[in-house]
Enzyme design. Structure first.
Site, PDB file in Angstrom:
ATOM      1  N   ASP A   1      -0.994  -3.070  -2.168  1.00  0.00           N
ATOM      2  CA  ASP A   1      -0.122  -2.919  -0.787  1.00  0.00           C
ATOM      3  C   ASP A   1       0.892  -1.776  -0.707  1.00  0.00           C
ATOM      4  OD1 ASP A   1       0.806  -3.937   1.587  1.00  0.00           O
ATOM      5  OD2 ASP A   1       1.892  -5.317   0.981  1.00  0.00           O
TER       6      ASP A   1
ATOM      7  N   GLU B   1       0.949   3.725   1.242  1.00  0.00           N
ATOM      8  CA  GLU B   1       1.013   4.623   2.268  1.00  0.00           C
ATOM      9  C   GLU B   1       1.622   6.126   1.721  1.00  0.00           C
ATOM     10  OE1 GLU B   1       1.942   1.617   2.932  1.00  0.00           O
ATOM     11  OE2 GLU B   1       0.240   0.938   3.826  1.00  0.00           O
TER      12      GLU B   1
ATOM     13  N   ASP C   1      -0.143  -5.639   9.131  1.00  0.00           N
ATOM     14  CA  ASP C   1       0.775  -6.731   9.773  1.00  0.00           C
ATOM     15  C   ASP C   1       0.622  -7.056  11.225  1.00  0.00           C
ATOM     16  OD1 ASP C   1       1.626  -6.982   7.091  1.00  0.00           O
ATOM     17  OD2 ASP C   1       3.600  -5.792   7.308  1.00  0.00           O
TER      18      ASP C   1
HETATM   19  C1  NOJ Z   1       3.382  -6.079   3.471  1.00  0.00           C
HETATM   20  C2  NOJ Z   1       1.716  -6.463   3.857  1.00  0.00           C
HETATM   21  O1  NOJ Z   1       1.464  -5.980   4.854  1.00  0.00           O
HETATM   22  C3  NOJ Z   1       2.010  -8.050   3.940  1.00  0.00           C
HETATM   23  O2  NOJ Z   1       0.654  -8.526   3.919  1.00  0.00           O
HETATM   24  C4  NOJ Z   1       2.410  -8.814   2.559  1.00  0.00           C
HETATM   25  O3  NOJ Z   1       2.620  -9.960   2.625  1.00  0.00           O
HETATM   26  C5  NOJ Z   1       3.922  -8.036   2.294  1.00  0.00           C
HETATM   27  N1  NOJ Z   1       4.010  -6.592   2.413  1.00  0.00           N
HETATM   28  C6  NOJ Z   1       4.485  -8.483   0.936  1.00  0.00           C
HETATM   29  O4  NOJ Z   1       4.153  -8.118   0.051  1.00  0.00           O
END
Ligand code: NOJ
Length: 876
Positions: A541, A544, A616
């Site tokens: 995650d 970017e 998200d």
């Molecule tokens: C951002 C991610 O998009 C989300 O899915 C994740 O729960 C949080 N980071 C925490 O790791």
């Protein structure tokens, strides 16, 4: 002091987390971005001059080197400066693979011209390695041959029987024909702009030879955007831009990732679509903002041909789209007026303008009879999706966060008690000790191996998160600093430090080959993270990369990577290098097991080794609707293994929305429920009846469909075909399907998820006159091209229709996970076609987890046919 700053940081973070609206002031608009602003200005000046405009670009006929057998044209593209002198641009046009055209333009002698003017340690040449990362094998691209005719004003290339391409020498333009029909014009509007190197003094000089009258000097050597003011821009303006006109086309698709309609919108009066990987917090829908990933590949289709444009560039990129739709014939008076109008108005066309901050100009153009052939060629170049480990096609249960190992095992058993099949439970960042990746919180997860082993008993796996930011002051980040494999500051003297989940962090530079060995060691057997478990998979995650205190929530563009490349040049591919390093580490650890890695950031080529999700989203109907459009866009951009957080990440869905989201989510190629740390617990067994049973039914249906899904993934692994097929892709001959993005095909199933509140029926478009059988009640048959209204869609209905003439393999027995279904019998759905005689389908089977299908061809591909009423199963 330290206490207060930490406190302030946490407060800021909380404020950041609590408000539900994109902070659009954090992200550059085109007008605030130096190169985008300059190129839009350039385009409007050129357009304003119309026929009076004299292009600066021409091909030097005396330098052309044409090799028919190898399909290569090399030469010099001259860029004329204000004083009549020229900058030489190396020009290369190559016919690759199956008649695809690759155009590359680079500045000749750039490093010599820069000389000692620039003291920064950055590499002075233009970045030319985006293809190295995105192509499967950039060194062994097959070339095709052509025949050429050189005239005084144009070079004509003929190839592949159907193709003709005219390269105009002045002004430089390319016209591509298929079966004598003009398809694509390159530089149709003369927006080609290569900002060659010029010194700061020359840039600022009013009488500069380097800056043409139609050019702007906006933010060429500095950046006014509030969070980017520190950007040093050592090489000044260096953008590349070009326009493409799709002749006789009405719609363009692709260039993920954007939360917008599948058919891309005209951007004339607004922002261009942007490709710049950012952690866009609370992204809105129906917008053109940059998001977490970038695939600079655009597709267009018409009944007899299709086009793909692949802009091989990993820098910040904006794309403008202008649509001209042919004027409809009106009454006679109008016809008279019409006849006076130019030919222009009677032709559909889509004009696109691509602008990148730097790099060489590198673009591959695919003109083919069908969209399927375009994707096949795009995949030949950038790779097809690897055949997934079959467990990853099952249901994934995630949230930020499961608290401890008891919580994980409780979730697993509650799913079983409620007959809800599931293949993986996920752990978000809180499983670690103080967000130090590769550690476990010793109190919450004292025995991770045992937890993984318990899950394994029901065939379930664990997926854990590892991000690229590494907290300073512990062994993994210390090693990165010691081995000099971190992303460096612009002076190359110190490693870059920024803020992310753990507080102060450094970022591993996975462009550096030495990072791979380092990463492999962290994942080796016996290490803290994986110990000896074999059923733990990975989630990458924030790659970017997301940097909380960086410009646009990302890394400053003047940071330096391996090879002394500026971050500016490689920004959009960094995330891919990170998940590829993780892939390499998992393969090194266990060469016989297919890895599974979920990534948030991606680039062209990511499909080879990873799965993506759309980040998200929010628990609302509009995001449910958007998820399907985004996943379809990814499917036609070569990255089919895509999903969205089921239920929505932010906020709390009510039970109707949650139920509808599961009923839609079962069609996502990647099917995972996930939610924010502040959201209420919403594991599906917590839903009230009757919703709980409806969700359980949906989950069971996903598992019944696994043989179909796995067979589709086999197909994509050899041909790049989408798993979810948009209507335009399946029916390119039917123009009415071009703008539909709320229904799709999964194999021969036509699906229209319910994505609106309080619906009891839906409207379904049938693209042809075939019969479509309700998948759950084969007695209900729809037929007749056009919209069918009032198709029942009660809360327990999942609208899915089986096209006549198809055979679909399913597995009907309920099991707790896909692994436990291995030896279950198959059930075929057969719908004989209207002639009453034929149907066909296929089924791919292998062990679902190893690479034996590659090494020893250990797989079965079964072709089912019914012909003249006889049923046959043929082993291919
Ligand atoms: C951002 C991610 O998009 C989300 O899915 C994740 O729960 C949080 N980071 C925490 O790791």
């Amino acid at each position: 002091m330290y206490f207060w700053s930490v406190h302030l940081f946490i407060l800021l973070l909380l404020a950041f987390e609590q408000c539900y609206a994109v902070k659009d002031y954090l992200f550059k608009k085109c007008g605030q971005s130096g190169f985008c602003n300059r190129n839009r200005h350039f385009a409007s000046e050129v357009e304003g001059l119309g026929d009076k405009y004299n292009s600066h670009y021409s091909i030097d006929i005396s330098c052309l080197d044409i090799n028919d057998a190898d399909g290569i044209v090399r030469g010099v593209l001259l860029k004329q400066l204000n004083d009549g002198t020229f900058v030489d641009l190396n020009f290369n046009l190559t016919l690759i693979n199956n008649n695809d055209l690759r155009l590359r333009i680079d500045e000749a002698n750039r490093e010599e011209r820069i000389g000692t003017n620039v003291t920064s340690p950055v590499t002075k040449k233009r970045y030319d390695e985006a293809s190295k990362w995105s192509f499967v094998n950039s060194t062994s691209i097959r070339s095709s041959s052509f025949k050429h005719i050189l005239g005084s004003d144009k070079l004509t290339l003929q190839y592949g029987g159907h193709y003709k391409t005219d390269v105009m020498l002045y002004p430089f333009q390319i016209y591509m024909y298929y079966d004598d029909n003009l398809q694509l014009v390159v530089n149709d509007r003369n927006f080609l702009n290569i900002e060659h190197y010029r010194t700061k003094e020359s840039e600022e000089d009013e009488n500069s030879n380097d800056v043409a009258p139609e050019e702007s000097k906006y933010n060429a050597y500095h950046d006014d955007f509030k969070d980017s003011k520190g950007d040093t821009l050592p090489l000044g303006p260096e953008s590349v831009a070009l326009d493409f006109t799709y002749q006789n086309y009405t719609d363009v698709y692709g260039i993920p990732e954007h939360a917008d309609s599948l058919s891309l919108k005209d951007t004339t009066d607004g922002e261009p679509y942007r490709l710049y990987n950012v952690d866009i917090f609370e992204y809105p829908v129906e917008q053109k903002y940059a998001m977490y990933g970038s695939i600079p590949f655009m597709m267009s289709v018409k009944p007899d041909a299709a086009i793909g444009v692949f802009w091989v560039n990993s820098a910040d990129t904006y794309i403008d789209i202008k649509k001209h739709l042919a004027e409809k014939q009106g009454n006679d008076t109008e016809k008279l007026v019409d006849s006076l109008k130019s030919y222009e108005s009677s032709v559909d066309k889509v004009q696109t303008h691509w602008m990148s901050e730097n790099g060489v100009l590198d673009v591959v153009l695919f003109v083919k009879p069908t969209p399927a052939e375009v994707l096949k060629e795009y995949g030949l170049l950038t790779g097809y999706s690897a055949l997934p480990n079959i467990f990853s096609l099952g249901y994934h249960q995630s949230r930020w966060n499961y608290n401890d190992q008891k919580d994980v095992l409780d979730v697993s058993s509650h799913l079983d008690q409620n007959q809800m099949p599931c293949d993986a439970i996920w752990l978000d960042i809180e499983y670690t000790e103080k967000k130090k990746y590769f550690t476990w919180d010793p109190h919450a997860f004292p025995n991770s191996d045992e937890m993984a082993a318990t899950l394994n008993k029901t065939g379930r796996n664990l997926v854990v998160i590892i991000d690229p930011h590494l907290k300073t002051g512990y062994k993994v980040s210390d090693g990165v600093i010691k081995d000099k494999i971190g992303i460096m500051k612009s002076d190359l003297k110190e490693i870059y430090k920024g803020q992310c989940w753990p507080g102060e962090s450094v970022w591993i530079d996975t462009l550096n080959p030495a990072s791979n060995d380092y990463w492999n060691k962290q994942f080796a057997n016996g290490t803290d993270l994986l110990k000896y478990s074999t059923n733990i998979y990975l989630w990458n995650d924030m790659n970017e990369p997301s940097v909380f205190d960086g410009p646009e929530t990302s890394a400053p563009k003047d940071l330096i990577h391996y090879g002394n490349w500026e971050h500016r040049s490689v920004h959009n591919l960094y995330g891919m290098t990170f998940h590829e390093a993780t892939y390499g580490a998992l393969i090194t650890r266990n060469p016989h097991q297919r890895p599974f890695i979920l990534t948030r950031s991606f680039f062209s080529g990511s499909q080879r080794t990873s799965t993506m999700w759309t980040g998200d989203n929010t628990a609302s109907w509009e995001y449910l609707r958007e998820s399907i459009r985004m996943i379809l866009a990814l499917n036609i951009a070569g990255f089919p293994f895509a999903g969205s957080d089921v239920g929505g990440f932010f906020k709390n869905p009510d039970e109707e929305l949650l139920t509808r989201w599961y009923q839609a989510g079962i069609w996502y190629p990647f099917f995972r429920a996930h939610s924010h740390i502040d959201s209420r617990r919403r594991e599906p067994y917590l839903a009230e009846e009757p919703y709980k049973s409806y969700i359980s039914d949906a989950l069971k249906l996903r598992y019944k469909l696994l043989p179909i899904l796995y067979t589709l993934f086999y197909r994509t692994s050899v041909s790049g075909s989408p798993v979810l097929k948009p209507m335009f892709y399946e029916y390119p001959g039917n123009k009415k399907s071009y703008s539909i993005d709320d229904q799709f095909f999964l194999s021969d199933l036509l699906v229209r998820p319910v994505m609106e509140q309080n619906q009891h029926s839906i409207k379904l478009y049938l693209p042809d006159d075939k019969k479509y059988y309700n998948f759950f009640n084969l007695d209900q048959v729809l037929s007749g091209e056009g919209y069918h209204y009032n198709v029942s869609a009660e809360i327990n209905d999942i609208p899915a229709f089986l096209r006549e003439g198809s055979i679909l393999p399913t597995k009907q027995r309920y099991r707790r996970s896909s692994k436990l279904m291995t030896y279950d019998p198959y059930t075929l759905y057969v719908t004989i076609d209207s002639s009453g005689k034929s149907a066909n389908g296929e089924l791919y089977i292998d062990d679902g987890k190893s690479f034996d299908y590659l090494d020893s061809e250990d797989f079965i591909l079964l072709n089912f046919t019914v012909e003249n009423g006889d049923t046959q199963f043929l082993l291919k």
